[in-house]
Design a protein around this motif. Structure first.
Motif, PDB file in Angstrom:
ATOM      1  N   GLU A 135      -3.701  14.885   6.842  1.00 39.00           N
ATOM      2  CA  GLU A 135      -3.918  13.804   7.656  1.00 39.00           C
ATOM      3  C   GLU A 135      -4.150  12.357   7.072  1.00 39.00           C
ATOM      4  OE1 GLU A 135      -6.660  14.373  10.677  1.00 39.00           O
ATOM      5  OE2 GLU A 135      -5.707  16.192  11.787  1.00 39.00           O
ATOM      6  N   TYR A 136      -3.505  11.171   7.264  1.00 38.97           N
ATOM      7  CA  TYR A 136      -3.998   9.900   6.640  1.00 38.97           C
ATOM      8  C   TYR A 136      -4.260   8.805   7.651  1.00 38.97           C
ATOM      9  CZ  TYR A 136      -1.375  12.558   2.788  1.00 38.97           C
ATOM     10  OH  TYR A 136      -1.229  13.317   1.889  1.00 38.97           O
ATOM     11  N   SER A 137      -5.129   8.291   7.270  1.00 37.31           N
ATOM     12  CA  SER A 137      -5.543   6.936   8.411  1.00 37.31           C
ATOM     13  C   SER A 137      -4.717   5.991   8.051  1.00 37.31           C
ATOM     14  CB  SER A 137      -6.919   7.043   8.116  1.00 37.31           C
ATOM     15  OG  SER A 137      -7.311   5.750   8.811  1.00 37.31           O
ATOM     16  N   LEU A 138      -4.072   5.420   9.332  1.00 33.40           N
ATOM     17  CA  LEU A 138      -3.501   4.250   9.267  1.00 33.40           C
ATOM     18  C   LEU A 138      -4.154   3.014   9.559  1.00 33.40           C
ATOM     19  CD1 LEU A 138       0.103   5.407  10.719  1.00 33.40           C
ATOM     20  CD2 LEU A 138      -0.765   5.225   8.132  1.00 33.40           C
ATOM     21  N   GLY A 139      -5.344   3.220   9.967  1.00 36.48           N
ATOM     22  CA  GLY A 139      -6.614   2.309  10.159  1.00 36.48           C
ATOM     23  C   GLY A 139      -6.554   2.328  11.840  1.00 36.48           C
ATOM     24  N   SER A 140      -6.798   0.942  12.355  1.00 35.08           N
ATOM     25  CA  SER A 140      -7.007   1.062  13.939  1.00 35.08           C
ATOM     26  C   SER A 140      -6.129  -0.122  14.309  1.00 35.08           C
ATOM     27  CB  SER A 140      -8.310   0.937  14.183  1.00 35.08           C
ATOM     28  OG  SER A 140      -9.323  -0.237  13.775  1.00 35.08           O
ATOM     29  N   THR A 141      -5.824   0.129  15.732  1.00 35.33           N
ATOM     30  CA  THR A 141      -5.356  -1.336  16.342  1.00 35.33           C
ATOM     31  C   THR A 141      -5.832  -1.347  17.844  1.00 35.33           C
ATOM     32  OG1 THR A 141      -3.164  -2.094  16.686  1.00 35.33           O
ATOM     33  CG2 THR A 141      -3.341  -0.033  17.268  1.00 35.33           C
ATOM     34  N   GLY A 142      -5.432  -2.399  18.359  1.00 33.26           N
ATOM     35  CA  GLY A 142      -5.578  -2.458  19.925  1.00 33.26           C
ATOM     36  C   GLY A 142      -4.378  -2.975  20.552  1.00 33.26           C
ATOM     37  N   ALA A 151       0.987  -1.103   0.021  1.00 31.30           N
ATOM     38  CA  ALA A 151       0.044   0.038  -0.133  1.00 31.30           C
ATOM     39  C   ALA A 151       0.652   1.117  -0.019  1.00 31.30           C
ATOM     40  CB  ALA A 151      -0.814  -0.007   1.313  1.00 31.30           C
ATOM     41  N   SER A 152       0.462   2.205  -0.463  1.00 29.02           N
ATOM     42  CA  SER A 152       1.164   3.514  -0.730  1.00 29.02           C
ATOM     43  C   SER A 152       0.113   4.712  -0.208  1.00 29.02           C
ATOM     44  CB  SER A 152       1.558   3.987  -2.089  1.00 29.02           C
ATOM     45  OG  SER A 152       2.307   4.981  -2.220  1.00 29.02           O
ATOM     46  N   ILE A 153       0.637   5.377   0.698  1.00 26.34           N
ATOM     47  CA  ILE A 153      -0.034   6.472   1.239  1.00 26.34           C
ATOM     48  C   ILE A 153      -0.397   7.630   0.188  1.00 26.34           C
ATOM     49  CG2 ILE A 153      -0.297   8.175   3.228  1.00 26.34           C
ATOM     50  CD1 ILE A 153       0.725   6.270   4.948  1.00 26.34           C
ATOM     51  N   GLY A 154      -1.313   8.339   0.099  1.00 18.54           N
ATOM     52  CA  GLY A 154      -1.534   9.435  -0.950  1.00 18.54           C
ATOM     53  C   GLY A 154      -1.561   8.993  -2.114  1.00 18.54           C
ATOM     54  N   ALA A 155      -1.442   8.037  -2.585  1.00 16.13           N
ATOM     55  CA  ALA A 155      -1.828   7.498  -3.948  1.00 16.13           C
ATOM     56  C   ALA A 155      -3.078   7.337  -4.707  1.00 16.13           C
ATOM     57  CB  ALA A 155      -1.095   6.212  -4.482  1.00 16.13           C
ATOM     58  N   GLU A 156      -3.141   7.800  -5.875  1.00 14.99           N
ATOM     59  CA  GLU A 156      -4.451   7.909  -6.490  1.00 14.99           C
ATOM     60  C   GLU A 156      -4.873   6.312  -6.986  1.00 14.99           C
ATOM     61  OE1 GLU A 156      -6.283   9.580 -10.648  1.00 14.99           O
ATOM     62  OE2 GLU A 156      -4.663  10.453  -9.729  1.00 14.99           O
TER      63      GLU A 156
END
Length: 826
Positions: free
Chosen positions: A278-285, A6-11
């Motif tokens: 801001e870019y979401s990296l999802g969630s974690t626990g 995955a690449s952040i900010g890619a279209e």
């Protein structure tokens, strides 16, 4: 994040429209231009499979499937909407031998269903993308590395040389629907000049209660300003090498993630702030997971955050055997039913397929632990084939990166029944293992998910890997091997990653709508009954054994003379076996730390292994599972001349003030003895009481002494909250067998409504066994339950999709052994 690709900010644009499927003879067409214009072009969903495309076109019947691996399958698409220029084509899963062409030129050859690919391309506008899935069938007979054994259950043996799912290749287990096609998404990416990728996330709960979040990534830009944000705190990234950055964020007094049976599955959102964006990296626990082996080293108990968890649940198959879907909407109905049934663990077995990060995201949210096998089962896999081992390394790494932040991932397992297969064929221990499960997989895990325990195989441990009294077992003593229920204790099961397989009969409405055939001995019915290849029996025979054992009737005679009653008893009996077996495993003093039922869902409508049918409707056994898996529970165990013991379980993190009442009934209605006690049930505890201690005098609760005729035919344990009087759990014991306690009960029912919810208030004049609530458009909160003749039992009705809930429910209520039927007029 979907992993390292995955690449952040890619279209990104998903290429899901405009695909056509063409089937040709094997190797008849070398390139797309060889496809004749006269060929049949079939619209095809992507992601999807050949089976899904043909089924949608009316050319494939999943109930009578034709082989799909005997022809080449071409997928063709024009990229009319794609702008010319540099781009990346991402293929997330191609099943299985696939050549990819762009404008007639081959750009990729993929040999594994389980690996993704990113291919840089230059688009010119109106480009043609073509995928050719070569027929796997003819290649399965090609010679490969010599195997030291051949499994019985999977055909053909050549599958060991290819990285593809075993679904569709297990006669008697699942329909012969072969996985062919672009089963995972295809997308087009255009990266920004400044890209952020190779994101790695690790969340750890320290023993002090501090959560430690570590994130590393790759960034092409120089002097980039980046922050990691979580739980209301921030931490700047530091450069740790050429274009590599890292941030470690410590969160004090973090709320830990728990399986839902033991607490709240608390999740935290992760955010990357890059140059103000801001870019979401999802969630974690944050959770801590360990395996406790016990004093003898043979235990397998999972500890979450220091607490021992009794794991219960089922083995996942697939959301749809033809489509092999991977979206949240496909998973959610099944996983919510798993949660509603009180399951806290799902196992994805080595005979299935890897599921997507959406699956794990749902399990994170719902508080479901996941036991993940890697896709290796039964075979003696190649040991020295460098290309094959390279595929293995890639698929393990990609899978783990995709779920690197999921707290639900609880156990990683090298595969299924490899050790068992070798051992059962008489091979010595040194033949059981191999480099895949002993070297390659654990090395990758140690680098990416060191927080997750690893076991080389399932089953595993003991003198023989299939011995249930050590480590991990596939326990079918109760079930396939038709042992009495007492074997569940005698076998000293430590942890059963598979157990209790039966041909569970669906609700009658499912059969009316989806399997309109005479039950039991019609060929169509029998085709849906699972069986082990080459065995002289099937899992309906297994169910019949317990029907006779528990109810004292002849199944063969009953299905001839009263098939409707036979089916109702068949619906009830597997749930009764399940409840009684789990009572043994959850009692005080039990050495069992968990058991998973084979399986969660069916692949076709009918009497399959699933506790949920293939339409998504819970079977009668699902309700029994819901009762057996309650976090707050009371169960009976028959201790023979020691009497009837009652065990009270509280898995929650709060102490409870409760009252335990036990009473015995003659003829299902006359109370002959009773007793009760109030006490505080500590959090995370199990208590045991002798029934006679509650009565204050001797009473032959188990009818072990047999002094004269039996004084009762059923005992009832009822656990009630002292705070509000709510009945928390009930349990029933039948000293003479369930058949001797079938009464012509007169049930009364009244319908009411509170807010938007309908409910039933039920009462009976004597014990009513396996009460069935059959209401069109509604699913009862409980079903196929026993109803005692004391007090009122309220059952909520849940409206199904499309039901007009303003109208009063209509249907009927009946119980086993009773001629009375309560009609709800609506």
């Amino acid at each position: 994040m979907r992993g390292r690709l995955a690449s952040i900010g890619a279209e990104e644009s998903v290429l899901s429209e405009g695909w056509n499927l063409v089937l040709t003879e094997p190797d008849a067409c070398a390139v797309p231009h060889d496809i004749p214009l006269s060929a049949q072009f079939i619209p095809a969903p992507v992601p999807g499979t050949v089976a899904a495309a043909l089924e949608k076109a009316g050319l494939f019947d999943r109930e009578n499937p034709e082989p799909l691996n005997t022809k080449d399958a071409w997928y063709l698409c024009r990229l009319f909407d794609a702008e010319p220029g540099e781009a990346i084509l991402r293929f997330e899963g191609l099943a299985t031998l696939c050549h990819v062409f762009l404008n007639g030129q081959e750009i990729l050859f993929s040999e594994s269903m389980f690996t993704a690919h990113e291919i840089p391309v230059t688009l010119t506008g109106g480009d043609e993308l073509a995928l050719c899935f070569r027929a796997l069938g003819p290649r399965l007979s090609e010679p490969g590395p010599r195997a030291r054994w051949r499994p019985q259950m999977i055909t053909p043996v050549g599958l060991r040389n290819f990285r593809t799912t075993l679904l569709g290749h297990m006669p008697g287990w699942c329909p012969d629907i072969h996985a062919v096609g672009p089963w995972r998404p295809i997308s087009l990416l255009r990266r920004n000049p400044v890209s952020i990728d190779n994101v790695s996330i690790r969340a750890v709960l320290e023993e002090s209660g501090v959560g430690r979040l570590s994130v590393s990534l790759h960034n092409n830009a120089e002097n980039h300003s980046m922050l990691l944000r979580c739980g209301g705190m921030e931490q700047p990234f530091e450069k740790v090498g050429d274009n590599h950055y890292s941030a470690i964020l410590k969160l004090a007094d973090i709320e830990p993630w728990w399986p839902h049976t033991h607490g709240a599955p608390r999740l935290y959102e992760l955010t990357l702030v890059s140059d103000g964006a801001e870019y979401s990296l999802g969630s974690t626990g944050f959770r801590r997971i360990e395996v406790e082996r016990g004093d003898d080293g043979d235990d397998f108990a999972i500890l979450i955050n220091g607490e021992r968890i009794f794991c219960r649940g089922a083995v996942w198959t697939t959301a749809d055997i033809a489509r092999l879907p991977g979206r949240r909407a496909d998973y959610e109905p099944f996983l919510r039913l798993a949660t509603d049934a009180g399951m806290n663990m799902i196992r994805i077995g080595g005979t299935m397929a890897y599921e997507t990060p959406d699956f794990f995201a749902l399990c994170d949210e719902l508080g479901l632990l996941v036991w993940q096998d890697f896709m290796f089962a039964n075979f003696d896999y190649p040991r020295n084939d460098k290309a094959f081992l390279g595929h293995v390394h890639a698929e393990v790494e990609e899978f783990l990166h995709g779920v690197q932040a999921s707290p639900s991932l609880a156990v990683l397992c090298g595969g299924s029944e490899i050790h068992q297969q070798a051992a059962m064929l008489g091979l010595p221990m040194e033949f059981w293992s191999g480099p895949i499960t002993d070297e390659i997989i654990p090395a990758v895990i140690a680098r990416i998910r060191p927080d997750v325990p690893y076991v080389p195989n399932s089953p595993y441990g003991g003198a023989m890997p299939f011995s249930p009294n050590a480590s991990i077992a596939h326990y079918y003593g109760v079930g396939a091997y038709m042992r009495p229920i007492a074997d569940a204790r005698r076998a000293e099961v430590r942890f059963a990653s598979e157990s209790l397989a039966f041909a569970h009969v669906p609700q009658q409405r499912t059969l009316h709508r989806h399997l309109d055939a005479p039950a039991v001995h019609s060929p169509l019915w029998k085709a849906r009954v699972p069986r082990d290849r080459s065995a002289s029996w099937d899992f309906e025979d297994v169910r019949d054994f317990y029907l006779e054992l528990l109810y004292g009737c002849d199944p063969a005679r009953l299905r001839r003379e009263d098939p409707e009653h036979y089916l109702d008893l068949s619906r009830a009996v597997t749930g009764e076996v399940l409840e009684e077996t789990f009572a043994e495993w959850r009692r005080k003093g039990s050495g069992c730390s968990g058991a998973l039922v084979w399986t969660l869902q069916d692949l076709l409508p009918g009497p399959g292994w699933g506790v949920i049918d293939s339409t998504g409707e819970p079977k009668p056994v699902w309700y029994a599972m819901r009762r057996a898996f309650r976090p707050v529970q009371t169960v009976f165990t028959d201790e023979g001349t020691n009497g009837l013991d009652v065990h009270v379980v509280n898995e929650t993190d709060a102490a409870l003030d409760v009252e335990l009442e036990v009473f015995c009934l003659r003829d299902g209605k006359q109370q002959v003895v009773s007793g009760n006690t109030g006490f505080t049930l500590a959090a995370r505890s199990v208590e045991r009481f002798a029934s006679t201690a509650l009565f204050g005098a001797f009473f032959d609760t188990t009818y072990a002494f047999r002094f004269g005729p039996p004084a009762h035919d059923v005992s009832v344990a009822r656990l009630r909250s002292l705070a509000d009087g709510t009945v928390l759990a009930e349990s029933f014991h039948f000293p003479l067998g369930r058949g001797k306690a079938l009464h012509d009960a007169g049930i009364e029912a009244s319908v009411g409504k509170v807010g938007d919810d309908w409910f039933l208030d039920l009462r009976t004049d004597r014990l009513a066994q396996s009460v069935h609530i059959d209401v069109e458009g509604y699913r009862a909160d409980d079903d196929w339950f026993h109803l005692a003749p004391s007090g009122v039992r309220r059952v909520k009705l849940h409206a199904l999709s499309g039901t007009e809930s303003d109208l009063p429910p209509a249907g009927e209520i009946r119980s086993l052994g009773s001629s009375h039927r309560v009609m709800l007029q609506g």
